[in-house]
Scaffold this motif. Structure first.
Motif, PDB file in Angstrom:
ATOM      1  N   VAL A 287      83.121 -61.996 117.148  1.00 17.97           N
ATOM      2  CA  VAL A 287      83.604 -63.340 116.837  1.00 17.97           C
ATOM      3  C   VAL A 287      82.393 -64.268 116.824  1.00 17.97           C
ATOM      4  CG1 VAL A 287      85.104 -65.236 117.558  1.00 17.97           C
ATOM      5  CG2 VAL A 287      85.803 -62.859 117.964  1.00 17.97           C
ATOM      6  N   ALA A 288      82.163 -64.937 115.705  1.00 20.84           N
ATOM      7  CA  ALA A 288      81.002 -65.811 115.570  1.00 20.84           C
ATOM      8  C   ALA A 288      81.002 -66.867 116.670  1.00 20.84           C
ATOM      9  CB  ALA A 288      81.008 -66.486 114.204  1.00 20.84           C
ATOM     10  N   GLY A 289      79.873 -67.026 117.333  1.00 19.16           N
ATOM     11  CA  GLY A 289      79.726 -68.036 118.375  1.00 19.16           C
ATOM     12  C   GLY A 289      80.314 -67.650 119.716  1.00 19.16           C
ATOM     13  N   LYS A 290      80.995 -66.505 119.804  1.00 21.31           N
ATOM     14  CA  LYS A 290      81.611 -66.097 121.065  1.00 21.31           C
ATOM     15  C   LYS A 290      81.247 -64.686 121.497  1.00 21.31           C
ATOM     16  CE  LYS A 290      85.486 -69.178 121.106  1.00 21.31           C
ATOM     17  NZ  LYS A 290      86.744 -69.380 121.756  1.00 21.31           N
ATOM     18  N   THR A 291      80.545 -63.947 120.658  1.00 19.10           N
ATOM     19  CA  THR A 291      80.197 -62.568 120.986  1.00 19.10           C
ATOM     20  C   THR A 291      78.683 -62.430 121.050  1.00 19.10           C
ATOM     21  OG1 THR A 291      82.153 -61.781 119.807  1.00 19.10           O
ATOM     22  CG2 THR A 291      80.484 -60.146 120.349  1.00 19.10           C
ATOM     23  N   MET A 292      78.204 -61.931 122.184  1.00 12.04           N
ATOM     24  CA  MET A 292      76.794 -61.621 122.331  1.00 12.04           C
ATOM     25  C   MET A 292      76.647 -60.129 122.067  1.00 12.04           C
ATOM     26  SD  MET A 292      74.224 -62.285 125.577  1.00 12.04           S
ATOM     27  CE  MET A 292      75.551 -62.101 126.708  1.00 12.04           C
ATOM     28  N   VAL A 293      75.739 -59.771 121.177  1.00  9.28           N
ATOM     29  CA  VAL A 293      75.527 -58.371 120.829  1.00  9.28           C
ATOM     30  C   VAL A 293      74.173 -57.956 121.397  1.00  9.28           C
ATOM     31  CG1 VAL A 293      75.392 -56.675 118.972  1.00  9.28           C
ATOM     32  CG2 VAL A 293      76.842 -58.700 118.696  1.00  9.28           C
ATOM     33  N   LEU A 294      74.185 -57.012 122.330  1.00 12.42           N
ATOM     34  CA  LEU A 294      72.949 -56.504 122.921  1.00 12.42           C
ATOM     35  C   LEU A 294      72.549 -55.228 122.197  1.00 12.42           C
ATOM     36  CD1 LEU A 294      73.853 -56.913 126.685  1.00 12.42           C
ATOM     37  CD2 LEU A 294      72.736 -58.546 125.194  1.00 12.42           C
ATOM     38  N   CYS A 295      71.257 -55.046 121.994  1.00  8.48           N
ATOM     39  CA  CYS A 295      70.741 -53.874 121.287  1.00  8.48           C
ATOM     40  C   CYS A 295      69.637 -53.241 122.119  1.00  8.48           C
ATOM     41  CB  CYS A 295      70.188 -54.302 119.931  1.00  8.48           C
ATOM     42  SG  CYS A 295      69.402 -52.986 118.980  1.00  8.48           S
ATOM     43  N   SER A 296      69.679 -51.931 122.234  1.00  9.92           N
ATOM     44  CA  SER A 296      68.685 -51.198 123.008  1.00  9.92           C
ATOM     45  C   SER A 296      68.410 -49.866 122.323  1.00  9.92           C
ATOM     46  CB  SER A 296      69.238 -50.967 124.417  1.00  9.92           C
ATOM     47  OG  SER A 296      68.444 -50.074 125.131  1.00  9.92           O
ATOM     48  N   LYS A 297      67.195 -49.373 122.460  1.00  9.66           N
ATOM     49  CA  LYS A 297      66.874 -48.050 121.923  1.00  9.66           C
ATOM     50  C   LYS A 297      67.356 -46.995 122.898  1.00  9.66           C
ATOM     51  CE  LYS A 297      62.925 -49.472 119.243  1.00  9.66           C
ATOM     52  NZ  LYS A 297      61.512 -49.299 118.958  1.00  9.66           N
ATOM     53  N   ALA A 298      67.852 -45.903 122.350  1.00  4.67           N
ATOM     54  CA  ALA A 298      68.316 -44.789 123.177  1.00  4.67           C
ATOM     55  C   ALA A 298      67.250 -43.698 123.167  1.00  4.67           C
ATOM     56  CB  ALA A 298      69.649 -44.272 122.659  1.00  4.67           C
ATOM     57  N   GLY A 299      67.666 -42.470 123.403  1.00  4.95           N
ATOM     58  CA  GLY A 299      66.745 -41.358 123.573  1.00  4.95           C
ATOM     59  C   GLY A 299      65.880 -41.014 122.389  1.00  4.95           C
ATOM     60  N   SER A 300      66.427 -40.899 121.192  1.00  9.73           N
ATOM     61  CA  SER A 300      65.648 -40.436 120.050  1.00  9.73           C
ATOM     62  C   SER A 300      64.979 -41.612 119.355  1.00  9.73           C
ATOM     63  CB  SER A 300      66.563 -39.718 119.055  1.00  9.73           C
ATOM     64  OG  SER A 300      65.835 -39.397 117.893  1.00  9.73           O
ATOM     65  N   HIS A 301      63.663 -41.519 119.183  1.00  8.79           N
ATOM     66  CA  HIS A 301      62.947 -42.585 118.483  1.00  8.79           C
ATOM     67  C   HIS A 301      61.950 -42.038 117.474  1.00  8.79           C
ATOM     68  CE1 HIS A 301      59.632 -41.597 121.122  1.00  8.79           C
ATOM     69  NE2 HIS A 301      60.446 -41.756 122.152  1.00  8.79           N
TER      70      HIS A 301
END
Length: 179
Positions: A121-135
């Motif tokens: 939802v725009a303005g109400k959802t924070m999206v966190l991003c992280s790298k996992a095992g395979s890079h």
């Protein structure tokens, strides 16, 4: 079977009720503390009043992470749902045509793709991003959420290296909703 517990109108210290295998339909209210020896399973939310210290300790066990794969190109969009269910945490494996090949990002360049997810939802959802095992050794590639809108967000992958970055990466996303 149901049971009701009544408390005296005169408060006294160290009152406790011990229960095994309890199911509650509705809500549980505790005016002081609650302790649990094993674990709590929730189908809904855990909330605290504004004036309380919501300190929780221990290990939080989340459901298994669903994996969605970017199918045809480094800029191909991804639908993050299965059978109409959009998970609150999930992994996206970015595109590669063969192990360590494809999904190229030129030196100093960026590539973007859109993730479609009905829980955003725009303005109400924070999206966190992280790298996992395979890079695939792509240490110089930065991945981040560059835009959000209703039902979607955009991921940007930028290659800070001097050479072309090839191969896939596994990115984990977690959605956090605000009131």
């Amino acid at each position: 079977m149901s049971a009701r517990f009544f408390q005296s109108s005169t408060p006294s210290e160290d009152q406790s009720i011990k229960c095994n295998d309890i199911t509650v339909r509705g809500s549980v209210v505790a005016n002081e503390t609650v302790s649990v020896a094993q674990g709590i399973s929730l189908n809904g939310a855990l909330s605290f009043e504004d004036n309380t210290d919501g300190a929780i300790s221990g290990k939080i066990q989340l459901p298994a992470i669903q994996n969605f794969t970017q199918a045809t190109a480094a800029n191909a969009n991804v639908a993050a749902s299965t059978g109409g269910v959009a998970p609150q945490q999930f992994m996206i494996t970015t595109y590669e045509s063969a192990p360590g090949v494809g999904g190229d990002i030129a030196a100093g360049a960026s590539v973007t793709f859109t993730v479609f997810h009905s829980g955003v939802v725009a303005g109400k959802t924070m999206v966190l991003c992280s790298k996992a095992g395979s890079h695939n050794g792509l240490f110089e590639v930065t991945d981040y959420v560059s835009a959000t809108a209703n039902n979607e967000f955009t991921v940007t992958r930028h290659n800070h290296g001097a050479g072309t970055a090839s191969g896939n990466q596994q990115l984990i996303f977690k959605l956090i909703h605000t009131a």
